[in-house]
Enzyme design. Structure first.
Site, mmCIF file in Angstrom:
data_model
loop_
_atom_site.group_PDB
_atom_site.id
_atom_site.type_symbol
_atom_site.label_atom_id
_atom_site.label_comp_id
_atom_site.label_asym_id
_atom_site.label_seq_id
_atom_site.Cartn_x
_atom_site.Cartn_y
_atom_site.Cartn_z
ATOM 1 C CE LYS A 1 67.919 -34.592 47.955
ATOM 2 N NZ LYS A 1 67.986 -34.319 46.559
ATOM 3 C CD GLN B 1 70.610 -33.111 44.510
ATOM 4 O OE1 GLN B 1 70.389 -34.039 45.449
ATOM 5 N NE2 GLN B 1 70.102 -31.876 44.224
ATOM 6 C CG ASP C 1 64.360 -37.349 43.203
ATOM 7 O OD1 ASP C 1 63.980 -36.934 44.368
ATOM 8 O OD2 ASP C 1 65.446 -36.952 42.768
#
Ligand code: NAP
Length: 292
Positions: free
Chosen positions: A53, A97, A120
């Site tokens: 990422k 995460q 997200d």
């Protein structure tokens, strides 16, 4: 018949090339898109995802910030960092995460992220907005699947779509996006009776289970579009043990399907690409508000 390949690497490269152009344009307006990533613990898979990422941001010309915490970190330390990033106008996207160590309540952490920076798309408000067809950050994996279907000229409106898996990050948002695009959607899971009866009538079959090579060609409707979200390792003792594989037995399914994603090189590359797209969108919203 051998199915058309829905190539996530190629589509991802196209989308990222356009993203780099759009990032350059917004930077010329004085705003540099910035993604902050928080990693807790030492899960090796999570470390690889975070590295990819961060690298994706750099390649696209975006700024990235990375914050590492040990596995025994106190949730308050992470919540304090999220609050600091929420208040920082130069940060446009915040990502924690997953999975988190057991002392963390995932829901509390995800909902601490400002809705406008939840790139997200896991915050309950973004999920609610998505379910009502309102503007929201779409979760990256299902969003990437929709792009793959569109780029592969797979007709979604009016199609019978079957989604296997009902997780919050893949199955449920996938079903919502397909419904909004006009498909008639069935969601299957571990309690579904006669799974094959459902899969065999799917014009679009999305598989997100987490079981290597679970869906075979005989479970696929001839001509269907098969999207394999799964990312697994082939178990020890089997041919190619340790290699990456999906939830679909690609070799048998491709003989029946009309279009199919490979693993690797299908859905996976699109997930990070859509994360970058969401971060850019967040920065564009800020730039437009500031009249930059
Ligand atoms: P998850 O949270 O473990 O959910 C798995 C789902 O599959 C559950 O809804 C479960 O049903 C269902 N399931 C399990 N066994 C089944 C069976 N025998 N028949 C029918 N349904 C069954 O997994 P996830 O996070 O959604 O991820 C799914 C897969 O996608 C994993 O391989 C993951 O690594 C991969 N993934 C890939 C990407 C990417 O970027 N390519 C992104 C995210 C995830 P119940 O709800 O009844 O338990």
């Amino acid at each position: 018949m051998s199915a058309r390949i829905l190539d996530g690497n190629a589509l991802s490269a196209d989308v990222r090339a356009q993203l780099a152009v759009d990032v350059a344009a917004i930077k010329a307006r004085g705003v540099t898109p910035c993604l902050a990533v928080i990693l807790v613990g030492d899960n090796p898979a999570s470390a690889v995802y975070v590295r990819n990422k961060v690298a994706g941001c750099e390649k696209a010309g975006m700024r990235s910030l990375k914050f590492d915490y040990p596995a025994d970190a106190a949730p308050k330390a992470v919540l304090d960092k999220i609050a600091e990033l929420n208040a920082d106008p130069s940060v446009h996207g915040i990502l924690v995460q997953l999975p988190l160590p057991p002392q963390f309540d995932e829901k509390t952490i995800l909902e601490a992220i400002a809705v406008g920076k939840d790139v997200d798309g896991f915050h309950a408000e973004n999920v609610g907005r998505l379910s009502q067809g309102q503007r929201a950050f779409f979760p990256c994996t299902p969003h990437g699947v929709m792009k793959l279907l569109a780029a592969g000229d797979v007709e979604v409106c009016g199609a019978d779509a079957v989604v296997i898996g009902r997780s919050n990050i893949v199955g449920k948002p996938m079903a919502m996006l397909l419904t909004q695009a006009g498909a008639t959607v069935t969601v299957c899971h571990s309690q579904t009776r006669d799974l094959a009866a459902h899969t065999r009538r799917a014009d679009i079959l999305i598989v997100a289970i987490g079981r290597p090579l679970f869906i075979t060609g005989e479970m696929v409707k001839p001509g269907a579009a098969v999207i394999d979200v799964g990312m697994n390792r082939i178990p020890a003792g089997q041919p190619d043990a340790g290699k990456l594989c999906g939830d679909v037995d690609f070799a048998s399914a491709r003989e029946v399907a009309g279009a199919i994603t490979p693993v690797p090189g299908g859905v996976g590359p699109m997930t990070i690409t859509m994360l970058l797209a969401n971060t850019l969108e967040s920065a564009q919203r800020v730039a437009n508000t500031q009249g930059a």
